[in-house]
Write an enzyme that holds these catalytic residues in place. Sequence first.
Site, PDB file in Angstrom:
ATOM      1  N   SER A   1       0.838  -1.183   0.000  1.00 42.90           N
ATOM      2  CA  SER A   1       0.000   0.000   0.000  1.00 42.90           C
ATOM      3  C   SER A   1       0.877   1.238   0.000  1.00 42.90           C
ATOM      4  O   SER A   1       1.827   1.336   0.784  1.00 42.90           O
ATOM      5  CB  SER A   1      -0.905   0.013   1.240  1.00 42.90           C
ATOM      6  OG  SER A   1      -1.488   1.281   1.421  1.00 42.90           O
ATOM      7  N   LYS A   2       0.553   2.169  -0.866  1.00 44.27           N
ATOM      8  CA  LYS A   2       1.285   3.436  -0.898  1.00 44.27           C
ATOM      9  C   LYS A   2       1.144   4.158   0.445  1.00 44.27           C
ATOM     10  O   LYS A   2       2.080   4.809   0.911  1.00 44.27           O
ATOM     11  CB  LYS A   2       0.727   4.297  -2.039  1.00 44.27           C
ATOM     12  CG  LYS A   2       1.417   5.637  -2.217  1.00 44.27           C
ATOM     13  CD  LYS A   2       2.794   5.494  -2.820  1.00 44.27           C
ATOM     14  CE  LYS A   2       3.393   6.846  -3.188  1.00 44.27           C
ATOM     15  NZ  LYS A   2       4.765   6.734  -3.677  1.00 44.27           N
TER      16      LYS A   2
END
Length: 490
Positions: A261-262
Amino acid sequence: MDMSWFEEMEARIPHGEVRTRFAPSPTGYMHVGNLRTALYTYLIARHEGGKFLLRIEDTDQGRLVEGAVDVIYKTLAECHLEHDEGPDVGGPVGPYVQTERRPFYGKYAELLIERGHAYRCFCEKTESEEESGNFERAADPCRSLSREEAERRAAAGEPFVVRQRIPETGSTTFHDEIFGDITVENATLDDQVLIKRDGLPTYNFANVVDDHTMGITHVVRGSEYLSSSPKYNLLYEGFGWEVPKYIHCSPVMRDAHNKMSKRHGDPSYEDLKAQGYLTDAILNYVALLGWSPRGEQEIFSMDELKAAFELSGVSKSPAIFDIEKLRYFNAEYIRRMTPEAFAAVAEPYIRQAVKNPAIDPAAVAALLQQRTEVLTEIPEKLDFFDELPEYDKELFIHKKSKSDLESSRKMLQALLPALGALDPWTDEQILSVMETLAVGLEVKKSVVMWPARIAAAGKAVTPGGAVEICRILGKEETLRRFRIALDKLG
């Protein structure tokens, strides 16, 4: 209902070839899972001699990021994922931007209502409820409205959404190329929203309409969409359309428990590039995140990937992103580059540390190629070229090289005049002087080489040995540094 427009849309659809699409939302960056979807979609098309399409899915206006479409084009171009049709190149089934297709969706929703597979819903719900479809189907009074009543209320200007009418009984079975046949009871499915109050389609409806009208034969997406696939199937059946082949890919994970996940700091494609990884190494590694080729080969060119990629090798299991494995791939790619190609990619990093225009970056690159794993390591290896760092004379002591302070002083005293008389200043000539000195003084070559390298670089660890460093520094600078070393050694 006049079917002539729908017949014209059907007549545009190409047949007789594999057609895949990459359909990103322009949200600002290309995360690793998205890049893998693009790559697999591209490889399926190329492996089968088909077409690869780019479609921009921008119906969720709240998530759009300015300039993000340019990021998509740039990333695809850098990654050699050339699309045959798309917003920038055109094609027979355009437009290829969803908001430009807005008039299509309402017409297809009307057709679905006409066929009894959708209905207008006038109930007051929040936007999030509209998107998710979270409501009790049996408790929705609009489901049982007559068509005439619904049309009357719509004509009077009452706002509504269009919902899919899911059968109340029975089950829906769909086939996925990776997970096989999956059967779901219809009673567990909700009447999802197809058209929102603002007239824009939801993601799920736009996908089905666009995929069919663009002739998409293979749909690649994340396994999180498996739960939506029965509703997609029912939409295809409601329209009387052929269902494409589904390929649901398991997620790319940061570890055994967490998806990448960014938001949690996991790298996007752009981040990996900024961290010194080569595009081709990234692509090769990403291809193997969930796909296993036949045989033992790990390093693939793009042409080799096109030839080797088969759906039978795609795994149901999540893939864990291992940055150390990517680092290994990157090092392999660097070592396999031509010296000229490596010098070109390395030069910006070399120039961060070596600003002296007299020093040839290609000569420095030659020292680095077999010693570099990621490009961002390069500057820290080269700080001694522009300026001799402060160093302790204890560096001249090295047991393995049989070098001590006295022997180092003696070697440098002998090297100064010998190198000072040298012309031309080449690797061969410098090495010859050092080897001749070792023979004349009856010492091992390392006794000469170690102090020469320390004097030239002021560091115990360097890319390249004494000969290469002296040659790149040039004659005058090398001799100057040797004199500094002799001053330290007394």
